[in-house]
Design an enzyme around this catalytic site. Structure first.
Site: not given
Length: 131
Positions: A77-79
């Site tokens: 998941a994109c931080i």
């Protein structure tokens, strides 16, 4: 063939994650491999441990977790998108002084470099949902 899947849609307001999950199952069933599944924008909500599905709806966060366990997939998941939406690890909770974390253990938070890496090492990058 080696695929990367990018998911932009939230689990309960978009068809994108359901379609992406079905696509991933079909790819694996046909003997192909998945290099990485990257969740971006509202797609990071698929990684939340706090969501609860209505009784008659598929619970996509659990389906992603099952796929991870059965096929050792890389779920990222994109931080940046995750922190904005409250999907955080214990270390991010401490960093931002929040009382708890909400990232499912089967997912990891990382940056867009992971998406670039996946594009470089995959034969195909398939996107689900509006970008």
């Amino acid at each position: 063939m080696k695929y990367t899947i990018v998911v932009y849609g939230a689990p309960f307001s978009s068809q994108a994650p359901y379609s992406a999950c079905q696509f991933a199952k079909a790819v694996l069933a046909r003997g192909h491999s998945i290099y990485r599944i990257f969740f971006y924008h509202d797609g990071v909500l698929n990684a939340s441990s706090l969501s609860i599905a209505p009784q008659d709806d598929a619970y996509l966060p659990a389906e992603w977790a099952t796929l991870k366990r059965e096929h050792n997939l890389d779920l990222v998941a994109c931080i940046g998108a995750s922190v904005k939406r409250g999907v955080i690890t214990p270390s991010e909770a401490e960093r931002y002084q929040r009382s708890g974390d909400s990232l499912q253990s089967e997912f990891e938070l990382s940056g867009l470099g992971q998406l670039v890496d996946a594009a470089l090492y995959s034969d195909r990058v398939i996107t689900f949902g509006a970008g």
